[in-house]
Scaffold this motif. Structure first.
Motif, PDB file in Angstrom:
ATOM      1  N   LEU A 100       1.795  -0.869  17.969  1.00  0.00           N
ATOM      2  CA  LEU A 100       2.267  -1.159  16.616  1.00  0.00           C
ATOM      3  C   LEU A 100       1.598  -0.294  15.561  1.00  0.00           C
ATOM      4  O   LEU A 100       2.110  -0.154  14.453  1.00  0.00           O
ATOM      5  CB  LEU A 100       2.015  -2.644  16.293  1.00  0.00           C
ATOM      6  CG  LEU A 100       2.712  -3.663  17.195  1.00  0.00           C
ATOM      7  CD1 LEU A 100       2.286  -5.078  16.839  1.00  0.00           C
ATOM      8  CD2 LEU A 100       4.227  -3.526  17.085  1.00  0.00           C
ATOM      9  N   GLY A 101       0.462   0.272  15.889  1.00  0.00           N
ATOM     10  CA  GLY A 101      -0.284   1.082  14.923  1.00  0.00           C
ATOM     11  C   GLY A 101      -1.760   0.763  15.038  1.00  0.00           C
ATOM     12  O   GLY A 101      -2.202   0.102  15.972  1.00  0.00           O
ATOM     13  N   THR A 102      -2.527   1.246  14.081  1.00  0.00           N
ATOM     14  CA  THR A 102      -3.963   0.981  14.083  1.00  0.00           C
ATOM     15  C   THR A 102      -4.214  -0.377  13.425  1.00  0.00           C
ATOM     16  O   THR A 102      -3.947  -0.546  12.239  1.00  0.00           O
ATOM     17  CB  THR A 102      -4.730   2.068  13.313  1.00  0.00           C
ATOM     18  OG1 THR A 102      -4.445   3.337  13.898  1.00  0.00           O
ATOM     19  CG2 THR A 102      -6.224   1.808  13.371  1.00  0.00           C
ATOM     20  N   PRO A 103      -4.715  -1.354  14.177  1.00  0.00           N
ATOM     21  CA  PRO A 103      -4.898  -2.689  13.598  1.00  0.00           C
ATOM     22  C   PRO A 103      -6.071  -2.735  12.624  1.00  0.00           C
ATOM     23  O   PRO A 103      -7.081  -2.058  12.809  1.00  0.00           O
ATOM     24  CB  PRO A 103      -5.161  -3.576  14.817  1.00  0.00           C
ATOM     25  CG  PRO A 103      -5.731  -2.658  15.840  1.00  0.00           C
ATOM     26  CD  PRO A 103      -5.091  -1.323  15.602  1.00  0.00           C
ATOM     27  N   THR A 104      -5.930  -3.533  11.595  1.00  0.00           N
ATOM     28  CA  THR A 104      -6.989  -3.742  10.612  1.00  0.00           C
ATOM     29  C   THR A 104      -6.780  -5.098   9.956  1.00  0.00           C
ATOM     30  O   THR A 104      -5.697  -5.673  10.051  1.00  0.00           O
ATOM     31  CB  THR A 104      -6.969  -2.630   9.546  1.00  0.00           C
ATOM     32  OG1 THR A 104      -8.042  -2.842   8.618  1.00  0.00           O
ATOM     33  CG2 THR A 104      -5.653  -2.622   8.785  1.00  0.00           C
ATOM     34  N   THR A 105      -7.792  -5.601   9.332  1.00  0.00           N
ATOM     35  CA  THR A 105      -7.617  -6.823   8.553  1.00  0.00           C
ATOM     36  C   THR A 105      -7.160  -6.450   7.150  1.00  0.00           C
ATOM     37  O   THR A 105      -7.451  -5.365   6.661  1.00  0.00           O
ATOM     38  CB  THR A 105      -8.931  -7.621   8.471  1.00  0.00           C
ATOM     39  OG1 THR A 105      -9.953  -6.795   7.914  1.00  0.00           O
ATOM     40  CG2 THR A 105      -9.352  -8.093   9.846  1.00  0.00           C
ATOM     41  N   ALA A 106      -6.446  -7.351   6.514  1.00  0.00           N
ATOM     42  CA  ALA A 106      -5.918  -7.059   5.178  1.00  0.00           C
ATOM     43  C   ALA A 106      -5.807  -8.340   4.372  1.00  0.00           C
ATOM     44  O   ALA A 106      -5.703  -9.438   4.924  1.00  0.00           O
ATOM     45  CB  ALA A 106      -4.550  -6.384   5.278  1.00  0.00           C
ATOM     46  N   VAL A 107      -5.827  -8.173   3.054  1.00  0.00           N
ATOM     47  CA  VAL A 107      -5.610  -9.285   2.137  1.00  0.00           C
ATOM     48  C   VAL A 107      -4.133  -9.281   1.761  1.00  0.00           C
ATOM     49  O   VAL A 107      -3.601  -8.265   1.305  1.00  0.00           O
ATOM     50  CB  VAL A 107      -6.488  -9.144   0.874  1.00  0.00           C
ATOM     51  CG1 VAL A 107      -6.146 -10.236  -0.137  1.00  0.00           C
ATOM     52  CG2 VAL A 107      -7.961  -9.215   1.252  1.00  0.00           C
ATOM     53  N   VAL A 108      -3.457 -10.406   1.949  1.00  0.00           N
ATOM     54  CA  VAL A 108      -2.027 -10.490   1.686  1.00  0.00           C
ATOM     55  C   VAL A 108      -1.768 -11.552   0.629  1.00  0.00           C
ATOM     56  O   VAL A 108      -2.461 -12.579   0.579  1.00  0.00           O
ATOM     57  CB  VAL A 108      -1.247 -10.811   2.983  1.00  0.00           C
ATOM     58  CG1 VAL A 108      -1.665 -12.149   3.551  1.00  0.00           C
ATOM     59  CG2 VAL A 108       0.251 -10.757   2.762  1.00  0.00           C
ATOM     60  N   VAL A 109      -0.773 -11.305  -0.203  1.00  0.00           N
ATOM     61  CA  VAL A 109      -0.388 -12.260  -1.246  1.00  0.00           C
ATOM     62  C   VAL A 109       0.456 -13.356  -0.615  1.00  0.00           C
ATOM     63  O   VAL A 109       1.512 -13.090  -0.050  1.00  0.00           O
ATOM     64  CB  VAL A 109       0.396 -11.564  -2.371  1.00  0.00           C
ATOM     65  CG1 VAL A 109       0.867 -12.590  -3.408  1.00  0.00           C
ATOM     66  CG2 VAL A 109      -0.445 -10.484  -3.033  1.00  0.00           C
ATOM     67  N   GLN A 110      -0.018 -14.593  -0.681  1.00  0.00           N
ATOM     68  CA  GLN A 110       0.749 -15.719  -0.159  1.00  0.00           C
ATOM     69  C   GLN A 110       1.718 -16.260  -1.197  1.00  0.00           C
ATOM     70  O   GLN A 110       2.805 -16.697  -0.852  1.00  0.00           O
ATOM     71  CB  GLN A 110      -0.209 -16.824   0.295  1.00  0.00           C
ATOM     72  CG  GLN A 110      -1.068 -16.440   1.486  1.00  0.00           C
ATOM     73  CD  GLN A 110      -1.998 -17.545   1.913  1.00  0.00           C
ATOM     74  OE1 GLN A 110      -2.367 -18.408   1.117  1.00  0.00           O
ATOM     75  NE2 GLN A 110      -2.416 -17.528   3.167  1.00  0.00           N
ATOM     76  N   ALA A 111       1.317 -16.229  -2.466  1.00  0.00           N
ATOM     77  CA  ALA A 111       2.191 -16.726  -3.526  1.00  0.00           C
ATOM     78  C   ALA A 111       1.651 -16.285  -4.885  1.00  0.00           C
ATOM     79  O   ALA A 111       0.459 -16.050  -5.047  1.00  0.00           O
ATOM     80  CB  ALA A 111       2.308 -18.249  -3.479  1.00  0.00           C
ATOM     81  N   VAL A 112       2.569 -16.147  -5.833  1.00  0.00           N
ATOM     82  CA  VAL A 112       2.193 -15.936  -7.230  1.00  0.00           C
ATOM     83  C   VAL A 112       2.297 -17.290  -7.926  1.00  0.00           C
ATOM     84  O   VAL A 112       3.373 -17.886  -7.968  1.00  0.00           O
ATOM     85  CB  VAL A 112       3.105 -14.903  -7.914  1.00  0.00           C
ATOM     86  CG1 VAL A 112       2.757 -14.768  -9.399  1.00  0.00           C
ATOM     87  CG2 VAL A 112       2.991 -13.551  -7.220  1.00  0.00           C
ATOM     88  N   ASP A 113       1.187 -17.775  -8.454  1.00  0.00           N
ATOM     89  CA  ASP A 113       1.136 -19.122  -9.035  1.00  0.00           C
ATOM     90  C   ASP A 113       0.406 -19.065 -10.378  1.00  0.00           C
ATOM     91  O   ASP A 113      -0.822 -19.078 -10.436  1.00  0.00           O
ATOM     92  CB  ASP A 113       0.423 -20.072  -8.075  1.00  0.00           C
ATOM     93  CG  ASP A 113       0.470 -21.516  -8.551  1.00  0.00           C
ATOM     94  OD1 ASP A 113       1.018 -21.776  -9.635  1.00  0.00           O
ATOM     95  OD2 ASP A 113      -0.060 -22.387  -7.829  1.00  0.00           O
ATOM     96  N   CYS A 114       1.186 -19.006 -11.446  1.00  0.00           N
ATOM     97  CA  CYS A 114       0.588 -18.908 -12.779  1.00  0.00           C
ATOM     98  C   CYS A 114      -0.066 -20.205 -13.230  1.00  0.00           C
ATOM     99  O   CYS A 114      -0.835 -20.207 -14.202  1.00  0.00           O
ATOM    100  CB  CYS A 114       1.645 -18.482 -13.799  1.00  0.00           C
ATOM    101  SG  CYS A 114       2.250 -16.780 -13.569  1.00  0.00           S
ATOM    102  N   SER A 115       0.223 -21.313 -12.548  1.00  0.00           N
ATOM    103  CA  SER A 115      -0.410 -22.577 -12.925  1.00  0.00           C
ATOM    104  C   SER A 115      -1.919 -22.527 -12.699  1.00  0.00           C
ATOM    105  O   SER A 115      -2.665 -23.297 -13.306  1.00  0.00           O
ATOM    106  CB  SER A 115       0.206 -23.731 -12.134  1.00  0.00           C
ATOM    107  OG  SER A 115      -0.071 -23.606 -10.747  1.00  0.00           O
TER     108      SER A 115
END
Length: 260
Positions: free
Chosen positions: A107-122
């Motif tokens: 699949l490619g070179t694996p790495t850890t990453a920070v991903v956006v789960q949701a945009v929550d202005c509250s």
């Protein structure tokens, strides 16, 4: 460690945890039952259910038949649950390593990453937070902040905690394999008395893959790896708890009944 019922936050890891507990408990009780049947000890009843949101299972043996069995038979039956969790953890450990050796390189070179789960202005107590204004979407990968590489939530939070209200934050995001740089104007905080900026994002960590200068995530890979790690951890926890001679664990039954 097993969770305290009703005290965990409902988020992505919770379904994986409940599934892992169901698998571990099911394997544990099934092994008790299978070995008992093989050794000629009848099963009076069995069942599955949910108690305080936790999946549970039980197997009730015929006490008279069990207590009249030879010590070696009682030893096998009592030890079966712990051995079942041991084998389950070993199998999951092998699967995790096979993923790393055979699947990930394709699949490619694996790495850890920070991903956006949701945009929550509250979170920021506003209707238009910096993340919403910048059109950040769920599934976006955060690669860097202010030219500093970000690979985990600790790094992200550390950079954000050192920022101040009224400053700019340059973020490099990847969406669908295409990366871009955006600038967030930090003009909100979680409350009026706080000097720390709030951008209105709910974030998580996942496995990403890098190929040809592009970084992308495959959702099923992250879910599968998280589930496997959770199943491994819960089986290890369950076998350690039951192997310890405390209260009504298998360790206690082993010492009490196999030595009769």
């Amino acid at each position: 460690a097993l969770p305290v019922p009703l005290l965990f936050t409902i988020s992505d890891p919770v379904p994986h945890l409940l599934i892992a507990i169901a698998i571990a408990v099911g394997v544990h009780e099934a092994m008790h039952a299978l070995v008992a049947i093989r050794e000629g000890v009848p099963i009076k009843s069995w069942g599955v259910g949910v108690f305080f949101l936790l999946p549970l299972a039980f197997v009730e043996l015929d006490d008279n038949a069990f207590n009249s069995s030879p010590p070696i038979t009682r030893t096998k039956i009592v030890a079966a649950g712990v051995l079942g969790n041991t084998f389950a953890a070993l199998i999951v450990f092998i699967l995790i390593n096979l993923l790393g050796l055979l699947v990930f390189p394709a699949l490619g070179t694996p790495t850890t990453a920070v991903v956006v789960q949701a945009v929550d202005c509250s979170i920021c107590n506003v209707s238009a937070c910096p993340a919403k204004i910048a059109d950040i979407k769920a599934g976006d990968i955060v690669l860097a902040i202010n030219n500093t590489e970000v690979r985990d939530l600790a790094s992200f939070n550390n950079i954000l905690s050192n920022a101040s209200i009224g400053s700019d934050l340059e973020i490099r995001l990847c969406r669908g394999g295409v990366c871009r740089d955006i600038v967030l104007y930090l003009n909100t905080s979680k409350n009026n008395s706080s000097s720390k900026p709030c951008i209105g994002l709910r974030l998580g960590e996942t496995i990403a893959f890098a190929r040809n200068s592009h970084v992308y995530i495959i959702p099923w890979v992250g879910y599968t790896v998280l589930l496997l790690y959770t199943v491994f951890a819960v089986n290890i926890s369950l076998l350690m708890i039951n192997a310890t001679p405390l209260f009504i664990t298998d360790g206690t039954l082993f010492l009490r009944r196999t030595c009769l």
